[in-house]
Design a protein around this motif. Structure first.
Motif, short mmCIF file in Angstrom:
data_model
loop_
_atom_site.label_atom_id
_atom_site.label_comp_id
_atom_site.label_asym_id
_atom_site.label_seq_id
_atom_site.Cartn_x
_atom_site.Cartn_y
_atom_site.Cartn_z
N THR A 83 0.82 -1.21 0.00
CA THR A 83 0.00 0.00 0.00
C THR A 83 0.86 1.26 0.00
N VAL A 84 2.14 1.11 0.33
CA VAL A 84 3.03 2.27 0.46
C VAL A 84 4.21 2.23 -0.50
N THR A 85 4.91 1.09 -0.55
CA THR A 85 6.20 1.02 -1.23
C THR A 85 6.14 1.30 -2.74
N PRO A 86 5.22 0.72 -3.51
CA PRO A 86 5.19 1.04 -4.96
C PRO A 86 5.02 2.53 -5.23
N LYS A 87 4.14 3.18 -4.47
CA LYS A 87 3.93 4.62 -4.62
C LYS A 87 5.20 5.39 -4.24
N LEU A 88 5.86 4.95 -3.17
CA LEU A 88 7.11 5.59 -2.75
C LEU A 88 8.18 5.47 -3.83
N LEU A 89 8.32 4.28 -4.42
CA LEU A 89 9.32 4.07 -5.47
C LEU A 89 9.04 4.95 -6.69
N THR A 90 7.77 5.06 -7.05
CA THR A 90 7.40 5.91 -8.19
C THR A 90 7.71 7.37 -7.90
N ASP A 91 7.38 7.81 -6.70
CA ASP A 91 7.58 9.22 -6.33
C ASP A 91 9.06 9.59 -6.22
N LEU A 92 9.91 8.63 -5.85
CA LEU A 92 11.33 8.93 -5.71
C LEU A 92 11.97 9.34 -7.04
N LEU A 93 11.36 8.91 -8.15
CA LEU A 93 11.87 9.26 -9.47
C LEU A 93 11.04 10.34 -10.16
N ALA A 94 10.02 10.84 -9.47
CA ALA A 94 9.12 11.84 -10.08
C ALA A 94 9.47 13.24 -9.58
N GLU A 95 9.22 14.22 -10.44
CA GLU A 95 9.45 15.61 -10.04
C GLU A 95 8.41 16.07 -9.04
N ARG A 96 7.13 15.79 -9.33
CA ARG A 96 6.06 16.17 -8.40
C ARG A 96 5.40 14.89 -7.91
N LYS A 97 5.29 14.80 -6.60
CA LYS A 97 4.73 13.61 -5.97
C LYS A 97 3.27 13.89 -5.62
N ILE A 98 2.37 13.49 -6.50
CA ILE A 98 0.96 13.83 -6.36
C ILE A 98 0.13 12.58 -6.07
N ILE A 99 -0.85 12.74 -5.20
CA ILE A 99 -1.81 11.67 -4.94
C ILE A 99 -3.20 12.30 -4.82
N SER A 100 -4.18 11.71 -5.46
CA SER A 100 -5.54 12.27 -5.42
C SER A 100 -6.14 12.09 -4.03
N TYR A 101 -7.17 12.88 -3.76
CA TYR A 101 -7.83 12.80 -2.46
C TYR A 101 -8.38 11.40 -2.21
N ASN A 102 -9.06 10.83 -3.21
CA ASN A 102 -9.65 9.50 -3.05
C ASN A 102 -8.58 8.44 -2.83
N ASN A 103 -7.48 8.50 -3.60
CA ASN A 103 -6.40 7.54 -3.42
C ASN A 103 -5.72 7.69 -2.06
N CYS A 104 -5.65 8.94 -1.59
CA CYS A 104 -5.06 9.21 -0.28
C CYS A 104 -5.91 8.57 0.82
N MET A 105 -7.22 8.73 0.74
CA MET A 105 -8.12 8.15 1.74
C MET A 105 -8.10 6.62 1.67
N THR A 106 -7.99 6.09 0.45
CA THR A 106 -7.91 4.63 0.29
C THR A 106 -6.62 4.09 0.90
N GLN A 107 -5.51 4.79 0.65
CA GLN A 107 -4.23 4.37 1.22
C GLN A 107 -4.27 4.42 2.74
N LEU A 108 -4.86 5.48 3.28
CA LEU A 108 -4.98 5.62 4.73
C LEU A 108 -5.78 4.46 5.32
N PHE A 109 -6.92 4.14 4.69
CA PHE A 109 -7.77 3.06 5.18
C PHE A 109 -7.05 1.71 5.14
N LEU A 110 -6.44 1.40 4.00
CA LEU A 110 -5.77 0.10 3.85
C LEU A 110 -4.57 -0.02 4.77
N LEU A 111 -3.83 1.08 4.93
CA LEU A 111 -2.64 1.05 5.78
C LEU A 111 -3.01 0.71 7.22
#
Length: 309
Positions: free
Chosen positions: A71-99
């Motif tokens: 729920t965390v690591t794939p997004k972290l790996l993607t963001d480490l190589l991205a200029e802007r680390k963006i997550i939508s509100y719905n995806n953020c709430m989903t990540q929070l719930f699953l975590l």
């Protein structure tokens, strides 16, 4: 929700070189997590270890670890190589719930494993009756139900928080305290609820686990050397995992609604480091797991050779 539709994650560092280094390190960790936990699950499933309560729970602990870190690591790996680390509100709430769902389930499974060891060592004559397969299934159902109640309660509270125009989360994933810092409304009561629901839950569980292991160690002090060594090895594995997972969780959630720069480092322990070390600790320090892996490995090699023309 307010006017915010996306959040910007500030990540682990502003330095690109450090981010590339972190990407390589955490990619290795994520591969190790998958290889180790899948190896444990396959080894337990393909041998008779699944019939034993300890390995029944270990199988589901490994499955929970895989889902939890994913729920965390794939997004972290993607963001480490991205200029802007963006997550939508719905995806953020989903990540929070699953975590929090998977994290709480892991907490309860570790508790069930400690209970299993306590019964096995302190009440050996009643072990097979107390820890029947039906009882194990019931304990697993309780773990999942407890995890859902914990996660749903926190997620519902955050869902009613208004985020006006502040959308920069000073973290590498969506969590309660970093989100509450962005709220437009008073979050004092929510912060107190988080302390009770997450901090005290983790602290009380940690204390209960440590007391149970103290009772186990006291009981095995009169055992013969060989039996004592085996029990110490098993309990030592559990204690190591419990400390790796619980100490950072307690540090982050037991205090009021505040965040520190060190939180990101501590969060790495329970989101990546602990799931990676679980397989290593349970396989390197457990003779039955070693034998199960060898048995499965040597069974597969002859089968493969027979298929070669």
């Amino acid at each position: 929700m307010g006017n915010v539709t996306v959040f910007i994650l500030l990540g682990l560092s502003d330095n690109e070189n450090i981010e590339v280094l972190c990407f390589v390190l955490f990619l290795f960790c994520y591969i190790a997590i998958w290889m180790g936990n899948v190896l444990i699950m396959v080894s337990i499933t393909c041998t008779k270890l699944m019939d034993q309560p300890m390995y029944f729970f270990l199988h589901y602990l490994s499955l929970c670890d895989l889902c939890y870190t994913s729920t965390v690591t794939p997004k972290l790996l993607t963001d480490l190589l991205a200029e802007r680390k963006i997550i939508s509100y719905n995806n953020c709430m989903t990540q929070l719930f699953l975590l929090h769902l998977l994290g709480a389930i892991e907490v309860f499974i570790l508790t069930a494993m400690a209970y299993d060891r306590y019964v096995a060592i302190c009440r050996p004559l009643h072990y097979t009756v107390i820890m029947s397969r039906q009882r194990c299934n019931e304990l697993l159902a309780v773990c999942c139900t407890g995890g859902f109640v914990h996660s749903a309660s926190q997620s519902l509270l955050i869902a009613f928080v208004s985020f006006c125009h502040h959308n920069e989360i000073d973290h590498y994933f969506c969590d309660v305290y970093p989100l509450l810092k962005l709220a437009c409304t008073d979050t004092h009561r929510i912060g107190l609820f988080v302390i009770v629901d997450s901090g005290l839950l983790a602290l009380v569980t940690f204390v209960v686990l440590m007391v149970s292991y103290f009772l186990i160690l006291h009981t095995i002090s009169v055992y013969p050397a060989e039996s004592r060594s085996k029990a110490l090895s098993t309990c030592g594995s559990h204690i190591t995992i419990v400390v790796l997972f619980f100490v950072p969780v307690v540090f982050i959630y037991i205090r009021p609604n505040t965040t520190f720069p060190e939180d990101k480092v501590f969060a790495l322990f329970y989101t990546i480091i602990a799931p990676m070390f679980n397989p290593l600790i349970y396989t390197l320090r457990n003779l039955e797991m070693k034998h199960a892996i060898k048995k499965m490995w040597y069974h597969q090699i002859p089968s493969y050779k027979k298929q070669i023309p």
